[in-house]
Design an enzyme around this catalytic site. Sequence first.
Site, PDB file in Angstrom:
ATOM      1  N   GLU A  49       0.763  -1.228  -0.028  1.00 37.44           N
ATOM      2  CA  GLU A  49       0.126   0.006   0.013  1.00 37.44           C
ATOM      3  C   GLU A  49       0.946   1.212   0.030  1.00 37.44           C
ATOM      4  O   GLU A  49       0.347   2.295  -0.843  1.00 37.44           O
ATOM      5  CB  GLU A  49      -0.962   0.188   1.205  1.00 37.44           C
ATOM      6  N   TYR A 132      -6.481   6.608   3.885  1.00 36.82           N
ATOM      7  CA  TYR A 132      -6.845   5.575   2.938  1.00 36.82           C
ATOM      8  C   TYR A 132      -6.125   4.478   3.189  1.00 36.82           C
ATOM      9  O   TYR A 132      -6.686   3.281   3.391  1.00 36.82           O
ATOM     10  CB  TYR A 132      -6.485   6.085   1.351  1.00 36.82           C
ATOM     11  N   ASP A 150      -9.687   4.630  -2.843  1.00 31.08           N
ATOM     12  CA  ASP A 150      -8.465   5.184  -3.599  1.00 31.08           C
ATOM     13  C   ASP A 150      -9.128   5.726  -5.066  1.00 31.08           C
ATOM     14  O   ASP A 150     -10.412   5.845  -5.249  1.00 31.08           O
ATOM     15  CB  ASP A 150      -7.710   3.686  -3.903  1.00 31.08           C
ATOM     16  N   CYS A 202     -14.263  -0.874 -15.113  1.00 27.22           N
ATOM     17  CA  CYS A 202     -14.957   0.337 -15.041  1.00 27.22           C
ATOM     18  C   CYS A 202     -13.638   1.358 -15.334  1.00 27.22           C
ATOM     19  O   CYS A 202     -13.170   2.116 -14.308  1.00 27.22           O
ATOM     20  CB  CYS A 202     -15.656   0.471 -13.520  1.00 27.22           C
ATOM     21  N   CYS A 209     -19.332  -1.553 -19.549  1.00 27.83           N
ATOM     22  CA  CYS A 209     -20.399  -1.649 -18.833  1.00 27.83           C
ATOM     23  C   CYS A 209     -21.276  -2.894 -19.141  1.00 27.83           C
ATOM     24  O   CYS A 209     -21.689  -3.533 -18.257  1.00 27.83           O
ATOM     25  CB  CYS A 209     -21.323  -0.538 -19.096  1.00 27.83           C
ATOM     26  N   CYS A 218     -26.190   0.783 -11.515  1.00 26.64           N
ATOM     27  CA  CYS A 218     -25.354   2.182 -11.893  1.00 26.64           C
ATOM     28  C   CYS A 218     -26.069   3.157 -12.490  1.00 26.64           C
ATOM     29  O   CYS A 218     -26.606   2.900 -13.592  1.00 26.64           O
ATOM     30  CB  CYS A 218     -24.043   1.619 -12.800  1.00 26.64           C
TER      31      CYS A 218
END
Length: 358
Positions: A49, A132, A150, A202, A209, A218
């Site tokens: 991370e 985060y 994020d 995405c 989609c 969505c």
Amino acid sequence: MPVVQHAIDKSGDIAQALLAHYDLHARTLPWRTPPGHGFANPYHVWLSEIMLQQTTVAAVGTYFHKFTQIWPDFAALAAADDADVMAAWAGLGYYARARNLLKCARVVSLEHAGRLPETEAALLKLPGIGPYTAAAISAIAFGQRAVVVDANVERVVSRLFAISMPLPQSKPRIRDAMDSITPDGRAGDFAQAMMDLGAGICSVRAPSCPLCPLAFACDAKRLGNAEAYPAKTPKAAKPQRTGTVYWIERDGHVWLVRRDNKGLLAGMRALPDDQWTARLDGHATPPVPAKWQKLSARVSHVFTHFSLLLDIAVTSWPAGADDPNAGEWWPLKSLDKAGLPTLFRKAAEAVMNAGERV
């Protein structure tokens, strides 16, 4: 025509659908534990991370492998020499992360018996860990319910809820929306599933989609304008700075200096320069008197807050003469092991390839 429910009304369905998709399509990453195999190694989660902050997954893999081979746990990293860690980090950028990495490892080793605390509140007290990162570690390494957001998650959530307010003003709304769909169980898997969705299906442009497991909920898909989200406030142009980097060569060696312990690229080995900064151009005065030759090659580099364009000047240093100043002679044949930041590595490559060395 069927009624389309807003995402907020389908939060349980969203988590269930996404986790089912993740169980089948989770990315294989060296710091991850596959779905259904328990929690990931906290040291691996923390290290990855920190490395992934403002850096791509593709760029981090090699560095993660190198670090875990040399320093396999907090105790080993805490005992490492600062210069060795900075050299191993070279090329990954944003070098304050490496300094905080060492600080954090030493705090964890000395104050927490070599084990990361599990809660967001405790993690936030450690060097280099922000909201985060604390949420991600708590959820992924310890199974705590945490809201992990994020850049990929921002994109997915802003589309899912059609949040039209531009970033960064919309960050609180995006977090609240993510909170509304984060399940109590498998929060770490859910966070990683959202990251994977944003990194793949995405995507920023031309999202797929029809393949998305959350297409049913969505709002952006329903409106037919997924690429419009997230909206962003236009960024101001970065200032352009100029400077000069100096190559001093003698008997198959080049003169390297150590940058100040504070400021940009702090503590790193580097070629001498003319003291350019994020706010000021360099003064174009060489570090030592010599017969300098300016190369036709120039080096450009983009930092977070400014762009830099460097001229390159080279000289040969007489055998037997006193050293130029504080620094060290480094063999050209092993220059790749000096741990030069990307900017200075570019300059070194330009000199080596120029065919104009004196």
